[in-house]
Design a protein around this motif. Structure first.
Motif, PDB file in Angstrom:
ATOM      1  N   MET B   1      -6.992  -0.072   5.438  1.00  0.00           N
ATOM      2  CA  MET B   1      -5.944  -0.835   4.760  1.00  0.00           C
ATOM      3  C   MET B   1      -4.628  -0.046   4.853  1.00  0.00           C
ATOM      4  O   MET B   1      -4.609   1.153   4.543  1.00  0.00           O
ATOM      5  N   ASN B   2      -3.551  -0.701   5.274  1.00  0.00           N
ATOM      6  CA  ASN B   2      -2.304   0.062   5.387  1.00  0.00           C
ATOM      7  C   ASN B   2      -1.650   0.266   4.013  1.00  0.00           C
ATOM      8  O   ASN B   2      -2.011  -0.379   3.028  1.00  0.00           O
ATOM      9  N   ASP B   3      -0.669   1.176   3.999  1.00  0.00           N
ATOM     10  CA  ASP B   3      -0.053   1.574   2.723  1.00  0.00           C
ATOM     11  C   ASP B   3       0.596   0.414   1.995  1.00  0.00           C
ATOM     12  O   ASP B   3       0.536   0.320   0.768  1.00  0.00           O
ATOM     13  N   SER B   4       1.244  -0.492   2.768  1.00  0.00           N
ATOM     14  CA  SER B   4       1.956  -1.579   2.087  1.00  0.00           C
ATOM     15  C   SER B   4       0.953  -2.569   1.464  1.00  0.00           C
ATOM     16  O   SER B   4       1.189  -3.092   0.372  1.00  0.00           O
ATOM     17  N   LYS B   5      -0.159  -2.805   2.158  1.00  0.00           N
ATOM     18  CA  LYS B   5      -1.210  -3.686   1.584  1.00  0.00           C
ATOM     19  C   LYS B   5      -1.750  -3.059   0.295  1.00  0.00           C
ATOM     20  O   LYS B   5      -1.947  -3.742  -0.718  1.00  0.00           O
ATOM     21  N   ARG B   6      -2.029  -1.742   0.342  1.00  0.00           N
ATOM     22  CA  ARG B   6      -2.576  -1.069  -0.850  1.00  0.00           C
ATOM     23  C   ARG B   6      -1.568  -1.120  -1.997  1.00  0.00           C
ATOM     24  O   ARG B   6      -1.932  -1.321  -3.148  1.00  0.00           O
ATOM     25  N   LYS B   7      -0.271  -0.963  -1.646  1.00  0.00           N
ATOM     26  CA  LYS B   7       0.783  -1.003  -2.678  1.00  0.00           C
ATOM     27  C   LYS B   7       0.756  -2.366  -3.382  1.00  0.00           C
ATOM     28  O   LYS B   7       0.884  -2.445  -4.604  1.00  0.00           O
ATOM     29  N   ASP B 128     -14.571   2.800  -0.286  1.00  0.00           N
ATOM     30  CA  ASP B 128     -13.369   2.074  -0.718  1.00  0.00           C
ATOM     31  C   ASP B 128     -13.812   0.984  -1.696  1.00  0.00           C
ATOM     32  O   ASP B 128     -14.526   0.048  -1.315  1.00  0.00           O
ATOM     33  N   TYR B 199     -15.063  -1.878   8.324  1.00  0.00           N
ATOM     34  CA  TYR B 199     -14.047  -1.048   7.643  1.00  0.00           C
ATOM     35  C   TYR B 199     -14.725   0.040   6.806  1.00  0.00           C
ATOM     36  O   TYR B 199     -14.255   1.169   6.725  1.00  0.00           O
ATOM     37  N   LYS B 224      -8.960   6.383   5.850  1.00  0.00           N
ATOM     38  CA  LYS B 224      -8.212   5.562   6.824  1.00  0.00           C
ATOM     39  C   LYS B 224      -6.711   5.716   6.583  1.00  0.00           C
ATOM     40  O   LYS B 224      -6.282   5.864   5.480  1.00  0.00           O
TER      41      LYS B 224
END
Lengths: 123, 224
Positions: B1-7, B128, B199, B224
């Motif tokens: 999961m990228n940082d912006s999705k997690r944010k 996760d 994932y 990741k």
């Protein structure tokens, strides 16, 4: 036997007044405060035997109030009220000298048991 | 999961968790008010209040619903905190029990009972939380289309050949083994579940006889 003297501190007015009524029905002498500053004023003027203190409050939070109560009079026993997911606040509180912590909503019988134990420790 | 999705997930989680605290405060006030009414009833003589029993019954019912509300909001609060840390140490019994409660509404709509069968000792993995919850939910959704009304779906964490596995199995299907397997593996959800498990560094396997999806999970996910 003397009535147990308790201070309830919570910013939820309806919660704190109703809980106070329930404890008074059980022959306790109860004061209430809806913020940390008011609570500290009561502790200085008319020290209770035990304080039931919500952790999440606007202004001074419960842990800050706990530290100040302990600085004023380390004998006063404090039971913290925390929310679920905030158990770490309860544990931190015990490290700061709280007698114990309970998770809201509380069970009145459990609270009374804790208060009795806390006051016994004070004696 | 990228940082912006997690944010984004952390943001939604933070707001949701804050609201669960507000709901808890509401429930605490209802609980104390109900308790106060019970206290007063207890000291009221029977002859002074002819409807005492009916009040007792109603107050008990309200307290039961408060317990239910507290339970649901507690689970929702934990769920809302899921995106806070990844990887996180996760007790598979806890996660399974949590998903049973959170997904029960979807099962109830199909008259299916969801339950969990904990492992002893509990299995703890580093994974996760969001993706693991997604994998369990996707498996439940797949099996809801396999089991019939009145069926039962059980989440059972266990070890198989020294690997941590969560089994999601169902009873009372009217389908044959082949039809059942075909229905599971041809669904869009199955393809999605494969992606979710990839994932997590694990795999999902389906069985048609005594239908079950086995989610094989590594002890620790690669960051990741």
């Amino acid at each position: 036997m003397d009535r147990m003297k308790i201070l309830l501190v919570d910013d939820e007015h309806e919660f704190v007044t109703t809980l106070a009524e329930r404890l008074e029905l059980r022959n306790m002498k109860v004061s209430i405060a809806m913020d940390g500053e008011t609570a500290l004023g009561i502790v200085e003027r008319d020290p209770p035997q035990a304080v039931v203190l919500d952790v999440m409050m606007p202004g001074l939070n419960g842990l800050e109030v706990l530290e100040k109560i302990k600085a004023l009079d380390p004998k006063i026993q404090v039971i913290l009220l925390t929310g679920h997911g905030a158990t770490k606040d309860g544990i931190r509180g015990m490290q700061l000298g709280a007698f114990d912590y309970l998770i809201k909503p509380i069970d009145i019988d459990e609270l009374i048991e804790k208060l009795n134990e806390a006051v016994k420790r004070m004696i | 999961m990228n940082d912006s999705k997690r944010k984004e997930l952390v943001f939604f989680g933070k707001i949701t968790a804050g609201i669960t605290h507000e709901i808890k405060n509401v429930l605490a006030i209802i609980q104390e008010s109900t308790g106060l009414m019970e206290d007063i009833l207890a000291v009221t003589p029977d002859e002074a209040f002819p409807h005492k029993d009916k009040f007792h019954t109603s107050l008990k019912r309200i307290l039961g619903q408060i317990d239910r509300g507290v339970n649901v909001t507690t689970r929702l609060n934990r769920f809302a905190h899921s995106p806070d840390h990844s990887p996180a140490s996760l007790d598979l019994n806890e996660i399974a029990e949590q998903m049973v409660l959170l997904a029960s509404r979807f099962a109830n709509l199909k008259h299916v009972v969801l339950k969990s069968s904990p492992s002893d000792p509990p299995l703890v993995i580093k994974s996760d939380p969001v993706y693991l919850e997604m994998a369990l939910f996707e498996s439940i959704e797949i099996l809801l289309n396999v089991t019939g009304s009145g069926g039962k779906i059980t989440l059972s964490p266990r070890k198989i050949q020294n690997k941590c596995v969560v089994g999601v199995g169902c009873e009372d299907t009217v389908l044959s083994e082949e039809d059942c397997l075909a229905k599971i593996t041809s669904s869009e959800r199955w393809a999605s579940l494969q992606g979710t498990m990839a994932y997590l560094g694990g795999t999902a396997k389906a069985f048609g006889l005594a239908p079950e999806i086995l989610l094989y999970l590594p002890d620790a996910i690669n960051p990741k």
